[in-house]
Design an enzyme around this catalytic site. Structure first.
Site, PDB file in Angstrom:
ATOM      1  N   ALA A 105       0.764  -1.244   0.000  1.00 25.39           N
ATOM      2  CA  ALA A 105       0.000   0.000   0.000  1.00 25.39           C
ATOM      3  C   ALA A 105       0.797   1.298   0.000  1.00 25.39           C
ATOM      4  CB  ALA A 105      -0.959   0.010   1.192  1.00 25.39           C
ATOM      5  N   ALA A 106       1.975   1.333   0.636  1.00 25.24           N
ATOM      6  CA  ALA A 106       2.688   2.610   0.770  1.00 25.24           C
ATOM      7  C   ALA A 106       3.035   3.165  -0.628  1.00 25.24           C
ATOM      8  CB  ALA A 106       3.959   2.406   1.590  1.00 25.24           C
ATOM      9  N   GLY A 108       0.416   5.280  -0.037  1.00 25.08           N
ATOM     10  CA  GLY A 108      -0.961   5.478   0.408  1.00 25.08           C
ATOM     11  C   GLY A 108      -1.875   6.232  -0.528  1.00 25.08           C
ATOM     12  N   ASN A 109      -1.361   6.709  -1.674  1.00 19.16           N
ATOM     13  CA  ASN A 109      -2.236   7.451  -2.588  1.00 19.16           C
ATOM     14  C   ASN A 109      -3.399   6.593  -3.072  1.00 19.16           C
ATOM     15  OD1 ASN A 109      -0.724   9.784  -2.448  1.00 19.16           O
ATOM     16  ND2 ASN A 109       0.473   9.349  -4.275  1.00 19.16           N
ATOM     17  N   LYS A 110      -3.097   5.354  -3.458  1.00 12.17           N
ATOM     18  CA  LYS A 110      -4.161   4.468  -3.933  1.00 12.17           C
ATOM     19  C   LYS A 110      -5.103   4.096  -2.790  1.00 12.17           C
ATOM     20  CE  LYS A 110      -1.247   2.460  -7.575  1.00 12.17           C
ATOM     21  NZ  LYS A 110       0.041   3.056  -7.133  1.00 12.17           N
ATOM     22  N   ASP A 128       2.295  -3.101   4.216  1.00 14.07           N
ATOM     23  CA  ASP A 128       3.582  -2.762   3.618  1.00 14.07           C
ATOM     24  C   ASP A 128       4.666  -3.275   4.549  1.00 14.07           C
ATOM     25  OD1 ASP A 128       4.420  -0.873   1.148  1.00 14.07           O
ATOM     26  OD2 ASP A 128       5.965  -0.800   2.701  1.00 14.07           O
ATOM     27  N   ARG A 133       7.704   3.594   5.889  1.00  9.28           N
ATOM     28  CA  ARG A 133       6.677   3.853   4.880  1.00  9.28           C
ATOM     29  C   ARG A 133       5.279   3.699   5.469  1.00  9.28           C
ATOM     30  NH1 ARG A 133       7.950   3.336  -0.680  1.00  9.28           N
ATOM     31  NH2 ARG A 133       6.269   1.835  -1.038  1.00  9.28           N
ATOM     32  N   CYS A 227       4.122  -0.178 -12.223  1.00  8.06           N
ATOM     33  CA  CYS A 227       4.633   0.979 -12.952  1.00  8.06           C
ATOM     34  C   CYS A 227       5.822   0.524 -13.792  1.00  8.06           C
ATOM     35  CB  CYS A 227       5.007   2.120 -12.010  1.00  8.06           C
ATOM     36  SG  CYS A 227       6.124   1.676 -10.678  1.00  8.06           S
TER      37      CYS A 227
END
Length: 334
Positions: A105-106, A108-110, A128, A133, A227
């Protein structure tokens, strides 16, 4: 990096798109309405901004516009998040009240995007492995007004799918460690082209973690994203796991209006999404949506329907009166 716009996701847990637009206009920015094409985003300059043509809560500013000291950012009303990075939560589209896992998750934007789609109704389990983080993510989620989340400094591969606390988890967002080859702002010392051995090691981990995620008993819908630009981490991982679990899960044709599709690595790979600086004016990204076959399939939330239909402001129009009722229900930015 100099060509990718500054994307700003409006945090609907604290405000709404219309109020954010009004705030930026009061700061001297000129709002041009909803973009009709990627070329309009490419042409942005000065203090002008647009509503994104695909995502209904994403504002688009010229490249390298800095909002880190802006009141909307420091108060958690906006999230500085690349457009491609917004796709996983949008395509997972959990219904309000659902239990969701954000597996890696880190920062945390998503996770905050998931909470906004859930309207803070439900529960998010976020994992995470890095202690720092996790602490940073806790601060970020609190600032964004996220509630009902449980953070754990834990390797997702060690999480027990049979644990009763996860018995109602119906959605999983999986954005595992990858080569990062799609990131346009990589530092000069970072490895732009990982070795074949490094790619194979990453792909092996990604296959294990995706297979593990699909073993949660109540799971209905999963989004796998990276990504990375490399087929080994993207289509090849999805295909390997589908061959293992394809009797229970199927690949969904996600976001049909998105222009860039998966590489033709296996039958149906066009259901996957890709993103790139050249074609979508974003970071390089890959997204695949898997759904349980049969009665366990998940109905998409209104967030995804809004993106597909995009019934937002038309180009050149001002925010409408329809938002006035919403404004009374949300925290107004003064």
């Amino acid at each position: 990096a100099s060509q990718v716009p500054r994307y700003v996701r409006v945090n609907t847990l604290k405000t709404c798109v219309d109020d954010a637009i009004d705030f930026f206009k009061r700061q001297g920015y000129s709002y041009l309405g909803k973009a009709a094409s990627v070329e309009e985003l490419r042409a942005l300059s000065g203090k002008k901004f647009l509503l994104d043509l695909h995502l209904p809560e994403l504002l688009v500013f010229p490249p390298q516009t800095d909002f880190h000291d802006n009141l909307l950012y420091t108060s958690g009303h906006i999230i500085l998040q690349d457009k491609a990075s917004c796709l996983p939560a949008l395509l997972l589209s959990p219904a309000a009240g659902s239990h969701v896992i954000d597996a890696c998750a880190a920062p945390g934007n998503k996770t905050s995007h998931l909470a906004a789609i859930l309207k803070n109704k439900g529960r998010i389990f976020a994992f995470d492995v890095d202690t720092k983080r996790v602490a940073t993510m806790n601060t970020m989620l609190t600032r964004a007004g996220v509630m009902g989340f449980q953070l754990a400094q834990q390797d997702f591969l060690t999480v027990d799918p049979g644990d009763p606390k996860y018995s109602q988890v119906t959605y999983i967002l999986l954005d595992p460690s990858c080569s990062g080859s799609g990131m346009v702002n990589r530092g000069p010392g970072e490895e732009a082209a990982p070795s074949a051995e490094r790619l194979q090691a990453l792909a092996g981990f990604q296959r294990r973690v995706l297979s593990h995620a699909l073993s949660f008993p109540a799971l209905r819908r999963l989004v796998y994203s990276t990504c990375s630009l490399h087929r080994e981490e993207n289509e090849d991982v999805v295909w390997a796991v589908l061959r293992e679990r394809g009797s229970a899960f199927r690949l969904v044709n996600a976001f049909p209006s998105w222009p860039c599709r998966g590489l033709a690595a296996f039958p149906g790979a066009e259901c996957c999404l890709r993103a790139s600086p050249a074609e979508t004016l974003t970071h390089g990204f890959f997204v695949a949506v898997l759904e349980r076959r049969g009665e366990g399939a998940a109905a998409p939330s209104s967030a995804l329907a809004a993106a597909e239909e995009n019934p937002q402001h038309q180009e050149g129009t001002e925010p409408g009166a329809a938002s006035k009722k919403r404004r009374r229900k949300r925290q107004r930015v003064k």
